[in-house]
Design an enzyme around this catalytic site. Structure first.
Site, PDB file in Angstrom:
ATOM      1  N   CYS A  15       4.753  -0.048   2.652  1.00  0.00           N
ATOM      2  CA  CYS A  15       5.989  -0.187   3.427  1.00  0.00           C
ATOM      3  C   CYS A  15       7.192  -0.358   2.481  1.00  0.00           C
ATOM      4  CB  CYS A  15       5.867  -1.334   4.419  1.00  0.00           C
ATOM      5  SG  CYS A  15       7.114  -1.316   5.733  1.00  0.00           S
ATOM      6  N   HIS A  29       0.382  -0.796   7.044  1.00  0.00           N
ATOM      7  CA  HIS A  29      -0.007  -1.996   6.291  1.00  0.00           C
ATOM      8  C   HIS A  29      -1.517  -2.201   6.274  1.00  0.00           C
ATOM      9  CE1 HIS A  29       3.939  -4.131   5.723  1.00  0.00           C
ATOM     10  NE2 HIS A  29       4.297  -3.229   6.618  1.00  0.00           N
ATOM     11  N   GLU A  59      -3.251  -4.156   4.507  1.00  0.00           N
ATOM     12  CA  GLU A  59      -3.610  -5.563   4.307  1.00  0.00           C
ATOM     13  C   GLU A  59      -3.706  -6.332   5.613  1.00  0.00           C
ATOM     14  OE1 GLU A  59       0.914  -5.759   4.285  1.00  0.00           O
ATOM     15  OE2 GLU A  59      -0.694  -4.305   3.968  1.00  0.00           O
TER      16      GLU A  59
END
Length: 232
Positions: A86, A195, A197
């Protein structure tokens, strides 16, 4: 144990999530600071999401000039695996480690959704544990996620197989060619807007057909990096 650095910039907000993902993948996360000139000998790097410097000027433009980015550019050009997520993707294009740019979403609004992606390239340091054509679901949250590049650059990226991920089902931000992520020529630097994560642990990821919040497709980004490091 492999050591993967996560750089904090003023306004970063996903660095702790990236550190946790690295730990869950079986590596040691190393916290790095944007104002330093020391990568502490890490084996790979993650530039996390957030709103560095409040997204003033252009997203990632100020962070791309941070002291540590001198070392990031040198290390990336020498082959160190680097993942930009991002805002981190925005930094990588601003630092000219990846081509193109990111602009405001074509609908003019911030978007937050679990986003389906198609895996297009499995030959990078961050995608080698996927299969080409895999459909994965990764959380997406951005206001300036529209990927752009001139026609010649897009043709080169497509021709060289450097589009790593494509949005599937819906293009959430108007990105050219539905591009969600790209890589450099060497395949060690990858940037994407979604994302990974946030999809690494059961109970906290996207919904799946099996059960709610069980999606862990993002974990393979980080285990891919470990696989790439072991292969060196």
């Amino acid at each position: 144990m492999a050591r993967i650095g996560v750089i904090t910039f003023p306004g970063s907000l996903d660095e702790r999530d990236a550190q946790r993902a690295i730990r869950l993948a079986g590596a040691e996360p190393v916290a790095l600071w944007h104002g330093d000139h020391d990568l502490q000998g890490v084996d790979a790097l993650v530039l996390p999401g957030g709103f560095s410097y409040g997204d003033y000027l252009r997203c990632g433009a100020i962070s791309a000039l941070s002291p540590i980015m001198t070392e990031v550019v040198t290390a990336a050009n020498a082959g160190l695996p680097v993942l930009g997520i991002c805002n981190g993707f925005q930094m990588l294009v601003e630092a000219h480690l990846l081509p193109g740019g990111l602009i405001r979403n074509d609908h003019g609004m911030f978007i937050r959704r679990d986003q389906a992606l198609t895996v297009e390239n499995t030959d990078t340091a961050w995608t080698n544990e996927f299969a080409q054509g895999d459909e994965i679901v990764i959380p997406l949250k951005n206001g300036e996620g529209g990927y752009i590049a001139d026609a010649a650059t897009l043709e080169r990226l497509e021709g060289e197989g450097r589009v790593v991920f494509r949005y599937k089902g819906v293009n959430p931000n108007g990105s050219a060619n539905d591009i969600a992520g790209v890589t450099n020529e060497r395949g060690n630097v990858v940037g994407l807007m979604p994302h990974p994560e946030h999809a690494v642990e059961p109970g906290f990821g996207p919904n799946t057909r099996e059960r709610m919040r069980s999606g862990v497709d993002g974990l393979r980004f980080f285990t891919s990096a470990l696989q790439a490091l072991q292969a060196v």
